[in-house]
Design a protein around this motif. Sequence first.
Motif, PDB file in Angstrom:
ATOM      1  N   LYS A  30     -31.888  24.058  29.929  1.00 36.19           N
ATOM      2  CA  LYS A  30     -33.172  24.765  30.051  1.00 36.19           C
ATOM      3  C   LYS A  30     -34.274  23.882  30.626  1.00 36.19           C
ATOM      4  N   TYR A  31     -34.021  22.580  30.692  1.00 32.74           N
ATOM      5  CA  TYR A  31     -35.008  21.676  31.276  1.00 32.74           C
ATOM      6  C   TYR A  31     -34.698  21.354  32.742  1.00 32.74           C
ATOM      7  N   GLY A  32     -33.637  21.974  33.273  1.00 36.38           N
ATOM      8  CA  GLY A  32     -33.258  21.739  34.656  1.00 36.38           C
ATOM      9  C   GLY A  32     -32.396  20.504  34.865  1.00 36.38           C
ATOM     10  N   THR A  33     -31.872  19.940  33.781  1.00 36.52           N
ATOM     11  CA  THR A  33     -31.021  18.756  33.861  1.00 36.52           C
ATOM     12  C   THR A  33     -29.568  19.164  34.033  1.00 36.52           C
ATOM     13  N   CYS A  34     -28.877  18.542  34.980  1.00 37.98           N
ATOM     14  CA  CYS A  34     -27.470  18.866  35.209  1.00 37.98           C
ATOM     15  C   CYS A  34     -26.616  18.379  34.041  1.00 37.98           C
ATOM     16  N   VAL A  35     -25.699  19.231  33.614  1.00 37.72           N
ATOM     17  CA  VAL A  35     -24.774  18.910  32.523  1.00 37.72           C
ATOM     18  C   VAL A  35     -23.362  19.052  33.069  1.00 37.72           C
ATOM     19  N   PRO A  36     -22.673  17.946  33.348  1.00 44.65           N
ATOM     20  CA  PRO A  36     -21.332  18.040  33.931  1.00 44.65           C
ATOM     21  C   PRO A  36     -20.305  18.572  32.941  1.00 44.65           C
ATOM     22  N   ASN A  37     -19.214  19.128  33.471  1.00 45.72           N
ATOM     23  CA  ASN A  37     -18.140  19.603  32.589  1.00 45.72           C
ATOM     24  C   ASN A  37     -16.759  19.255  33.146  1.00 45.72           C
ATOM     25  N   TYR A  38     -16.650  18.073  33.759  1.00 41.84           N
ATOM     26  CA  TYR A  38     -15.372  17.630  34.311  1.00 41.84           C
ATOM     27  C   TYR A  38     -14.668  16.607  33.432  1.00 41.84           C
ATOM     28  N   HIS A  39     -15.311  16.146  32.350  1.00 45.23           N
ATOM     29  CA  HIS A  39     -14.750  15.078  31.535  1.00 45.23           C
ATOM     30  C   HIS A  39     -13.508  15.564  30.774  1.00 45.23           C
ATOM     31  N   TYR A  40     -12.757  14.599  30.259  1.00 43.05           N
ATOM     32  CA  TYR A  40     -11.532  14.899  29.510  1.00 43.05           C
ATOM     33  C   TYR A  40     -11.807  15.904  28.390  1.00 43.05           C
ATOM     34  N   GLU A  41     -12.897  15.680  27.657  1.00 44.42           N
ATOM     35  CA  GLU A  41     -13.213  16.563  26.526  1.00 44.42           C
ATOM     36  C   GLU A  41     -13.509  17.987  27.007  1.00 44.42           C
ATOM     37  N   ASP A  42     -14.159  18.110  28.162  1.00 40.08           N
ATOM     38  CA  ASP A  42     -14.447  19.435  28.713  1.00 40.08           C
ATOM     39  C   ASP A  42     -13.162  20.154  29.108  1.00 40.08           C
ATOM     40  N   LEU A  43     -12.249  19.430  29.716  1.00 38.57           N
ATOM     41  CA  LEU A  43     -10.980  20.029  30.132  1.00 38.57           C
ATOM     42  C   LEU A  43     -10.151  20.447  28.919  1.00 38.57           C
ATOM     43  N   MET A  44     -10.156  19.613  27.875  1.00 32.70           N
ATOM     44  CA  MET A  44      -9.418  19.969  26.659  1.00 32.70           C
ATOM     45  C   MET A  44     -10.054  21.176  25.978  1.00 32.70           C
ATOM     46  N   ARG A  45     -11.374  21.272  26.024  1.00 31.99           N
ATOM     47  CA  ARG A  45     -12.059  22.429  25.444  1.00 31.99           C
ATOM     48  C   ARG A  45     -11.689  23.699  26.198  1.00 31.99           C
ATOM     49  N   LEU A  46     -11.632  23.615  27.518  1.00 29.40           N
ATOM     50  CA  LEU A  46     -11.221  24.780  28.299  1.00 29.40           C
ATOM     51  C   LEU A  46      -9.788  25.164  27.972  1.00 29.40           C
ATOM     52  N   LEU A  47      -8.913  24.178  27.821  1.00 22.90           N
ATOM     53  CA  LEU A  47      -7.525  24.465  27.441  1.00 22.90           C
ATOM     54  C   LEU A  47      -7.473  25.210  26.112  1.00 22.90           C
ATOM     55  N   GLU A  48      -8.297  24.779  25.168  1.00 21.03           N
ATOM     56  CA  GLU A  48      -8.358  25.436  23.854  1.00 21.03           C
ATOM     57  C   GLU A  48      -8.854  26.880  23.989  1.00 21.03           C
ATOM     58  N   LEU A  49      -9.877  27.091  24.821  1.00 20.00           N
ATOM     59  CA  LEU A  49     -10.419  28.434  25.005  1.00 20.00           C
ATOM     60  C   LEU A  49      -9.417  29.350  25.699  1.00 20.00           C
ATOM     61  N   TYR A  50      -8.691  28.818  26.656  1.00 24.80           N
ATOM     62  CA  TYR A  50      -7.616  29.591  27.289  1.00 24.80           C
ATOM     63  C   TYR A  50      -6.591  30.034  26.237  1.00 24.80           C
ATOM     64  N   GLY A  51      -6.288  29.120  25.315  1.00 25.76           N
ATOM     65  CA  GLY A  51      -5.297  29.423  24.291  1.00 25.76           C
ATOM     66  C   GLY A  51      -5.722  30.530  23.349  1.00 25.76           C
ATOM     67  N   GLU A  52      -7.026  30.789  23.269  1.00 23.44           N
ATOM     68  CA  GLU A  52      -7.526  31.850  22.384  1.00 23.44           C
ATOM     69  C   GLU A  52      -7.485  33.226  23.040  1.00 23.44           C
TER      70      GLU A  52
END
Length: 343
Positions: free
Chosen positions: A229-251
């Motif tokens: 909300k402050y206009g700051t970029c928040v990346p989502n390519y890190h290992y933890e982000d990829l594992m989180r996406l894997l978890e969400l896919y599994g749901e």
Amino acid sequence: MSMQLNRQLPMPADLKAQHPLSPAVLERKAQRDREIREVFEGKSDKFIVIIGPCSADNQEALLEYVHRLAEINEAVKDRLLLIPRVYTNKPRTTGQGYKGMLHQPSPDKAPDLLEGIIAIRRMHIRVIEGTGLTAADEMLYPENRSYLDDVLSYEAVGARSVENQQHRLTASGMDIPVGMKNPTSGDLSVMLNSIQAAQSSHNFLYRGWDATTGGNPLAHAILRGGVDKYGTCVPNYHYEDLMRLLELYGERDLLNPAVIVDVNHSNSDKKYKEQIRITSEVLHSRSHSRELHKLVKGVMIESYLEEGCQPIEGERTYGKSITDPCLGWADTRSLIFSIAERA
């Protein structure tokens, strides 16, 4: 209404008849589609690299770029699937600025949509005929894709379009992979909802027709980072982000779980040289986890003949982006060979 109807554009079938595909191009397109499909279905372990200019703003520069890409492709085709970015229409956050070759076949001239649709179809055909590589484009306007649906091998739905109903339903009727980007907010649930919608069957209004789709099992995620909300970029390519996406896919009961990581945009904060480092980190994460090796199918990179970007006004450097900054050719070549060694 404060709207002026300038002229009626040709139907897609009529334009295709005027600019048809040769038997050789049709055969090559079918072959490329099979190769790319097999990656998303898990039948092939090749790594996808979707790479090219932020926008295809100059036909000759774009074609020179893709010819160079085709030469590299011969050396890496046993490990990688190179898909050139031939992006012919560009979203503009405020509605201002260059909107792509669809609108302006020449950036120096006034918009001409008739000449634009002819130019982009011709260009995509020239890419296939000259290099054997079929390309990716962005589905910015769902109804316009009908002018190109027989030449594209990959389409992306952008961060500002991914929550739009017409984009989702149109994607459900496509027979090629379609990548759904996370929205600019970074909300992964919006992206996953879009994938679920695209993988489902729908009945809706399309180009004046009552249309029914069968669902697209190759709809998948593209991670491109977000903005808080402050206009700051928040990346989502890190290992933890990829594992989180894997978890969400599994749901969710989704077919062919997959992600392409866009290493520019909000993942790099448009610091284009960072694409090299981010790609390296994605490959490291993929090698560290068997599950991520299966999930992460490729990367998306912005690259052109010359590095950086330039204003559209005034004299311009050939092969340099007039939209977002891109890697130059020397870095591009080096990066592709590095990916081939590690993928």
